[in-house]
Design a protein around this motif. Structure first.
Motif, PDB file in Angstrom:
ATOM      1  N   MET A 185      17.753  -4.759  17.324  1.00 59.27           N
ATOM      2  CA  MET A 185      16.568  -4.180  16.672  1.00 59.27           C
ATOM      3  C   MET A 185      16.993  -3.443  15.400  1.00 59.27           C
ATOM      4  N   TYR A 186      16.166  -3.547  14.373  1.00 61.63           N
ATOM      5  CA  TYR A 186      16.446  -2.866  13.109  1.00 61.63           C
ATOM      6  C   TYR A 186      15.190  -2.179  12.571  1.00 61.63           C
ATOM      7  N   SER A 187      15.389  -1.173  11.705  1.00 62.30           N
ATOM      8  CA  SER A 187      14.296  -0.565  10.926  1.00 62.30           C
ATOM      9  C   SER A 187      14.822  -0.194   9.548  1.00 62.30           C
ATOM     10  N   ASP A 188      13.913  -0.173   8.559  1.00 66.19           N
ATOM     11  CA  ASP A 188      14.259   0.286   7.211  1.00 66.19           C
ATOM     12  C   ASP A 188      13.007   0.933   6.616  1.00 66.19           C
ATOM     13  N   GLY A 189      12.971   2.258   6.654  1.00 70.65           N
ATOM     14  CA  GLY A 189      11.796   2.986   6.175  1.00 70.65           C
ATOM     15  C   GLY A 189      11.688   3.088   4.662  1.00 70.65           C
ATOM     16  N   ASP A 190      12.732   2.634   3.929  1.00 72.03           N
ATOM     17  CA  ASP A 190      12.711   2.790   2.467  1.00 72.03           C
ATOM     18  C   ASP A 190      11.582   2.005   1.797  1.00 72.03           C
ATOM     19  N   MET A 191      11.139   0.927   2.444  1.00 74.02           N
ATOM     20  CA  MET A 191      10.129   0.058   1.821  1.00 74.02           C
ATOM     21  C   MET A 191       8.760   0.223   2.478  1.00 74.02           C
ATOM     22  N   SER A 192       8.561   1.356   3.174  1.00 76.83           N
ATOM     23  CA  SER A 192       7.338   1.505   3.964  1.00 76.83           C
ATOM     24  C   SER A 192       6.067   1.404   3.122  1.00 76.83           C
ATOM     25  N   SER A 193       6.145   1.782   1.822  1.00 75.58           N
ATOM     26  CA  SER A 193       4.925   1.800   1.001  1.00 75.58           C
ATOM     27  C   SER A 193       4.436   0.407   0.622  1.00 75.58           C
ATOM     28  N   THR A 194       5.229  -0.650   0.872  1.00 74.45           N
ATOM     29  CA  THR A 194       4.792  -2.003   0.492  1.00 74.45           C
ATOM     30  C   THR A 194       3.897  -2.647   1.552  1.00 74.45           C
ATOM     31  N   LEU A 195       3.820  -2.026   2.720  1.00 74.02           N
ATOM     32  CA  LEU A 195       2.965  -2.556   3.796  1.00 74.02           C
ATOM     33  C   LEU A 195       2.498  -1.348   4.594  1.00 74.02           C
ATOM     34  N   ILE A 196       1.249  -0.922   4.355  1.00 77.34           N
ATOM     35  CA  ILE A 196       0.855   0.407   4.832  1.00 77.34           C
ATOM     36  C   ILE A 196      -0.662   0.527   4.969  1.00 77.34           C
ATOM     37  N   GLN A 197      -1.084   1.344   5.934  1.00 77.97           N
ATOM     38  CA  GLN A 197      -2.467   1.826   5.979  1.00 77.97           C
ATOM     39  C   GLN A 197      -2.327   3.322   5.706  1.00 77.97           C
ATOM     40  N   SER A 198      -2.609   3.747   4.492  1.00 81.77           N
ATOM     41  CA  SER A 198      -2.196   5.099   4.075  1.00 81.77           C
ATOM     42  C   SER A 198      -3.196   6.194   4.434  1.00 81.77           C
ATOM     43  N   GLY A 199      -4.425   5.829   4.792  1.00 87.23           N
ATOM     44  CA  GLY A 199      -5.435   6.844   5.098  1.00 87.23           C
ATOM     45  C   GLY A 199      -5.617   7.057   6.591  1.00 87.23           C
ATOM     46  N   GLY A 200      -6.039   8.277   6.945  1.00 86.19           N
ATOM     47  CA  GLY A 200      -6.402   8.545   8.336  1.00 86.19           C
ATOM     48  C   GLY A 200      -5.349   9.272   9.139  1.00 86.19           C
ATOM     49  N   GLY A 201      -4.113   9.327   8.630  1.00 87.83           N
ATOM     50  CA  GLY A 201      -3.062  10.076   9.309  1.00 87.83           C
ATOM     51  C   GLY A 201      -2.986  11.493   8.779  1.00 87.83           C
ATOM     52  N   SER A 202      -1.919  12.225   9.118  1.00 90.29           N
ATOM     53  CA  SER A 202      -1.828  13.631   8.707  1.00 90.29           C
ATOM     54  C   SER A 202      -1.477  13.778   7.224  1.00 90.29           C
ATOM     55  N   ARG A 203      -0.941  12.711   6.609  1.00 95.81           N
ATOM     56  CA  ARG A 203      -0.626  12.771   5.174  1.00 95.81           C
ATOM     57  C   ARG A 203      -1.906  12.690   4.331  1.00 95.81           C
ATOM     58  N   ASN A 204      -2.798  11.798   4.699  1.00 94.61           N
ATOM     59  CA  ASN A 204      -4.067  11.627   3.982  1.00 94.61           C
ATOM     60  C   ASN A 204      -5.206  11.605   5.001  1.00 94.61           C
ATOM     61  N   PRO A 205      -5.567  12.792   5.539  1.00 94.97           N
ATOM     62  CA  PRO A 205      -6.629  12.805   6.561  1.00 94.97           C
ATOM     63  C   PRO A 205      -7.919  12.191   6.023  1.00 94.97           C
ATOM     64  N   ALA A 206      -8.701  11.606   6.915  1.00 93.71           N
ATOM     65  CA  ALA A 206      -9.929  10.922   6.504  1.00 93.71           C
ATOM     66  C   ALA A 206     -10.828  11.854   5.709  1.00 93.71           C
ATOM     67  N   SER A 207     -11.293  11.381   4.557  1.00 93.81           N
ATOM     68  CA  SER A 207     -12.208  12.154   3.716  1.00 93.81           C
ATOM     69  C   SER A 207     -13.034  11.145   2.914  1.00 93.81           C
ATOM     70  N   HIS A 208     -14.044  11.632   2.212  1.00 91.21           N
ATOM     71  CA  HIS A 208     -14.814  10.733   1.343  1.00 91.21           C
ATOM     72  C   HIS A 208     -13.876  10.044   0.361  1.00 91.21           C
ATOM     73  N   ASP A 209     -12.896  10.825  -0.148  1.00 90.78           N
ATOM     74  CA  ASP A 209     -11.965  10.297  -1.145  1.00 90.78           C
ATOM     75  C   ASP A 209     -11.119   9.146  -0.566  1.00 90.78           C
ATOM     76  N   THR A 210     -10.607   9.332   0.664  1.00 82.80           N
ATOM     77  CA  THR A 210      -9.759   8.263   1.236  1.00 82.80           C
ATOM     78  C   THR A 210     -10.591   7.012   1.504  1.00 82.80           C
ATOM     79  N   VAL A 211     -11.862   7.216   1.855  1.00 82.26           N
ATOM     80  CA  VAL A 211     -12.732   6.047   2.079  1.00 82.26           C
ATOM     81  C   VAL A 211     -13.009   5.360   0.744  1.00 82.26           C
ATOM     82  N   ASP A 212     -13.368   6.159  -0.289  1.00 83.30           N
ATOM     83  CA  ASP A 212     -13.646   5.581  -1.605  1.00 83.30           C
ATOM     84  C   ASP A 212     -12.442   4.796  -2.140  1.00 83.30           C
TER      85      ASP A 212
END
Ligand code: ACO
Length: 330
Positions: A185-212
């Motif tokens: 098993m392997y992981s590489d977090g360096d490229m995480s931003s190329t495949l992501i659902q960025s809204g709804g977690g603690s970094r970008n909690p759900a808001s009108h802005d994240t939906v827009d």
């Protein structure tokens, strides 16, 4: 694996929603065409869970019920439920707990595992180690994803790829040499931003802005992901073959994650495998994320023979990737 106890897959179950979303229907939603989708991905249709009251937990429970029927077992006999998913019913509680309640597995301890398209392989690795530890006897490992809940059906580069579904296996102690043999098993977090659902977690909690800003949908940079997925899946599959002194002739089946037919073909070529030994159902279901590998096992279970040598291989968001070598025990 040094433990005296080996783990085996003793049952396989699945759930697929009835609704079929065809390439022709997608042609009406976005600027695309059947020919492009087929040649670039291998996908012809996918299943969609239309009922708004049903989600990944429901599909996981249905797959679990089929497994229990197959083994003629009561839900109370299950020790652990692991659900691999990136589309949990809720941020919490865990989808595994939702499924537990639906099937009445009152003696199981339950948790989710998030490793995108490698989720099932990672969960199988964890479940296997729970069996080989000697502490648990019956571990349900299920991949369930309602990808339609995070797909932007105005984005042609992603909406053509994904479908909904669930499938899973029961792990039990093996009675002979057949069972899970090895894993990498392997992981590489360096490229995480190329495949992501960025809204709804603690970094970008759900808001009108994240939906827009459409941050609750899948974002994928197709080309870099494609390149890394092709290298990663092929490299790890060849690595596990070498580690276990397996040639292309020795391997009976490649069970690849179904993200793109071209990635699967490249992996099979690097493994020197005859195309007839490669499980492919991406044409019918698209990419169901954590469910693709157990859905293949389910579709092929009547053709598999005891002792068949299988290489399971996946690559997904994270990045996460890996391979498992097993001898079919059913
Ligand atoms: N219909 C028609 N044209 C399209 C479509 C479409 N549905 N989508 C993209 N195009 C166009 C693009 O706009 C581009 O046009 P341009 O050249 O004018 O800019 C052209 O087709 C080629 O686009 P690419 O992105 O280079 O197409 P590619 O051949 O890479 O295929 C795909 C895209 C299928 C997404 C591919 O990159 C892929 O499979 N990537 C890897 C997916 C994967 O393995 N993901 C990991 C698992 S998923 C998970 O973990 C959740």
């Amino acid at each position: 694996m040094s433990s005296e106890i080996k783990a085996k897959i003793s049952a396989v179950g699945h759930y697929l929603p009835d609704y079929v979303l065809t390439n022709q229907e997608l042609e009406k939603l976005v600027e695309t065409n059947d020919e492009w989708i087929r040649t670039r991905t291998g996908i012809i249709e996918r299943r969609i869970l239309k009922d708004p009251d049903k989600a990944s937990g429901f599909m996981a429970a249905e797959a679990a019920r089929e497994i229990l029927r197959q083994r003629n077992m009561d839900a109370s006999e299950i020790d652990v439920i692991i659900v691999a998913t990136v589309t949990p019913d809720y941020m919490f509680p865990a989808t595994a707990c939702i499924a537990q309640s639906m099937i009445g597995a009152s003696n199981a301890f339950c948790f989710d595992l998030s490793a995108a398209c490698s989720g099932f392989l990672y969960a199988l690795e964890v479940g296997t180690n729970m069996i080989t530890s000697g502490q648990y006897k019956r571990v349900l490992v299920i991949g369930s994803d309602k990808m339609s809940s995070i797909v932007d059906y105005t984005d042609r580069s992603t909406c053509i790829l994904f479908g909904d579904g669930a499938a899973g296996v029961l792990l039990e102690p093996a009675d002979d040499e057949n069972g899970i043999v090895d894993s990498i098993m392997y992981s590489d977090g360096d490229m995480s931003s190329t495949l992501i659902q960025s809204g709804g977690g603690s970094r970008n909690p759900a808001s009108h802005d994240t939906v827009d800003k459409k941050m609750h949908y899948i974002y994928q940079e197709g080309r870099p992901v494609f390149k890394r997925a092709t290298e990663g899946m092929a490299d790890v599959s060849v690595e596990i073959m070498k580690k276990n002194q397996l040639s292309g002739d020795d391997v009976d089946w490649l069970v690849p994650h179904q993200a793109n037919l071209r990635i699967i073909d490249a992996t099979a070529r690097r493994m020197n495998l005859d195309p007839s030994k490669v499980m492919i159902n991406i044409d019918k279901y698209g990419n169901t994320t954590a469910a693709t590998i157990p859905l293949c096992l389910y579709d092929w279970k009547d053709r598999l023979k005891k002792g068949d040598k299988l290489v399971l291989s996946a690559f997904g968001g994270g990045y996460t990737w890996g391979a498992i070598y097993l001898k079919w025990a059913m």
